[in-house]
Motif scaffolding. Sequence first.
Motif, PDB file in Angstrom:
ATOM      1  N   GLY A 112       0.822  -1.205   0.000  1.00 49.17           N
ATOM      2  CA  GLY A 112       0.000   0.000   0.000  1.00 49.17           C
ATOM      3  C   GLY A 112       0.851   1.247   0.000  1.00 49.17           C
ATOM      4  O   GLY A 112       1.965   1.260   0.526  1.00 49.17           O
ATOM      5  N   HIS A 113       0.335   2.296  -0.607  1.00 48.38           N
ATOM      6  CA  HIS A 113       1.048   3.573  -0.626  1.00 48.38           C
ATOM      7  C   HIS A 113       1.029   4.161   0.790  1.00 48.38           C
ATOM      8  O   HIS A 113      -0.024   4.170   1.453  1.00 48.38           O
ATOM      9  N   GLU A 122       0.891   7.050   2.160  1.00 49.91           N
ATOM     10  CA  GLU A 122      -0.085   8.081   2.495  1.00 49.91           C
ATOM     11  C   GLU A 122      -1.488   7.498   2.621  1.00 49.91           C
ATOM     12  O   GLU A 122      -2.292   7.927   3.454  1.00 49.91           O
ATOM     13  N   THR A 123      -1.795   6.469   1.806  1.00 51.66           N
ATOM     14  CA  THR A 123      -3.103   5.812   1.899  1.00 51.66           C
ATOM     15  C   THR A 123      -3.216   5.028   3.201  1.00 51.66           C
ATOM     16  O   THR A 123      -4.233   5.109   3.908  1.00 51.66           O
ATOM     17  N   ALA A 140      -9.386   5.211  -0.832  1.00 50.43           N
ATOM     18  CA  ALA A 140      -8.923   3.996  -1.504  1.00 50.43           C
ATOM     19  C   ALA A 140      -9.853   3.534  -2.617  1.00 50.43           C
ATOM     20  O   ALA A 140      -9.515   2.609  -3.353  1.00 50.43           O
ATOM     21  N   ALA A 152      -5.697   2.214 -10.317  1.00 52.10           N
ATOM     22  CA  ALA A 152      -5.704   3.324  -9.361  1.00 52.10           C
ATOM     23  C   ALA A 152      -5.767   2.827  -7.919  1.00 52.10           C
ATOM     24  O   ALA A 152      -6.063   3.603  -7.010  1.00 52.10           O
ATOM     25  N   ASP A 153      -5.460   1.550  -7.698  1.00 51.01           N
ATOM     26  CA  ASP A 153      -5.508   0.974  -6.355  1.00 51.01           C
ATOM     27  C   ASP A 153      -4.263   1.394  -5.585  1.00 51.01           C
ATOM     28  O   ASP A 153      -3.144   1.010  -5.937  1.00 51.01           O
ATOM     29  N   THR A 154      -4.451   2.184  -4.529  1.00 45.48           N
ATOM     30  CA  THR A 154      -3.308   2.603  -3.706  1.00 45.48           C
ATOM     31  C   THR A 154      -3.251   1.861  -2.379  1.00 45.48           C
ATOM     32  O   THR A 154      -2.334   2.078  -1.595  1.00 45.48           O
ATOM     33  N   LEU A 155      -4.230   0.984  -2.120  1.00 41.93           N
ATOM     34  CA  LEU A 155      -4.189   0.171  -0.909  1.00 41.93           C
ATOM     35  C   LEU A 155      -3.394  -1.114  -1.150  1.00 41.93           C
ATOM     36  O   LEU A 155      -2.590  -1.534  -0.320  1.00 41.93           O
ATOM     37  N   ASP A 205      -1.056  -2.108  -4.246  1.00 43.18           N
ATOM     38  CA  ASP A 205      -0.519  -1.592  -5.505  1.00 43.18           C
ATOM     39  C   ASP A 205      -0.707  -2.607  -6.639  1.00 43.18           C
ATOM     40  O   ASP A 205      -0.617  -3.819  -6.418  1.00 43.18           O
ATOM     41  N   GLY A 232     -10.058   1.626  -8.167  1.00 40.64           N
ATOM     42  CA  GLY A 232      -9.265   1.556  -6.957  1.00 40.64           C
ATOM     43  C   GLY A 232      -9.530   0.262  -6.220  1.00 40.64           C
ATOM     44  O   GLY A 232      -9.734  -0.795  -6.836  1.00 40.64           O
ATOM     45  N   HIS A 233      -9.584   0.342  -4.894  1.00 47.45           N
ATOM     46  CA  HIS A 233      -9.750  -0.863  -4.076  1.00 47.45           C
ATOM     47  C   HIS A 233     -11.222  -1.052  -3.709  1.00 47.45           C
ATOM     48  O   HIS A 233     -11.608  -1.005  -2.529  1.00 47.45           O
TER      49      HIS A 233
END
Length: 301
Positions: free
Chosen positions: A155-156, A158-159, A186, A246-249, A251, A274-275
């Motif tokens: 996961g990023h 910041e997320t 997310a 676009a999933d930042t939870l 990657d 995203g997620h």
Amino acid sequence: MLNERIARNVGPSRIDIAYEERGDPARPSVLLVMGIAAQLVHWPLGFLDALVARDLHLVRFDNRDSGRSTHMHDAPPADLPAALRGDLSSASYTLSDMAADAVGLLDVLKIDAAHVVGASMGGAIAQTMAIEHPRRVRSLTSMMFTTGDMAVGQGHPETLKAIFGGPPARTREEVITRAVRAASIAGSPAYPTDPAEVAERAGIAFDRDHDEAAPARQGVATVASGDRTERLRALDVPALVLHGLADTLIDPSGGRATAAAIAGAELVLVEGMGHDIPRELWERIADHIAAVVRRGEERAR
């Protein structure tokens, strides 16, 4: 409307599993496996309708430590930060146990083999089912997760900080507020979900159960289960890996690595997703799942 039932003494652990069936049991059975801190009610109803419309029989259920299935209240406190540092001593169970729970539910329902669809941590459980119980898995769909290799799918920062930082949510209002905030961070930027929908689902989940210690137990179980990459390479099953770009939870590198590890797997990367499973993509995702189900059914003939 939820037509929920409880299966008793399921699997080797002899636990209770809450589940619901939809569609014609004579059709191919699809087992839907949810992720950390999620319940069977977190599968969007419209998405279920899209799958049933494709002549599929659905089984969705609560994993152990979620919803109305058995909670491991007597387990020692789970220390997720320690597990991420390599200290796995607080693990009270693993993904193998959770996969065995799911296979046990298939036993109760007298389903010889199912098409297993896992979302988030549910993807890891689905992968583990295919690895450890290959005769029970007719096709595998792994959505928005990774292989367990800590070099991919992370996961990023910041997320992770925005979603998991701060004090735990305890009241119904706090849980709903956190769920709406998490979805805004997310979720799918190209297909934002109405906050009212997120709030309603979070409220339903809270009313079914709230166990603030359970997500850490599930998280430690996931970490303790290690890297599945080499075992995924040995799979011989029709497989679909679906991941939002676009999933930042989790990657997208995790989805790419999963597909690369499974021979013949189809990789579907979705722009703007995203997620979550947004309304605008229900039909598209259902088409992909129905296609891998057909491949699994053809192989089984």
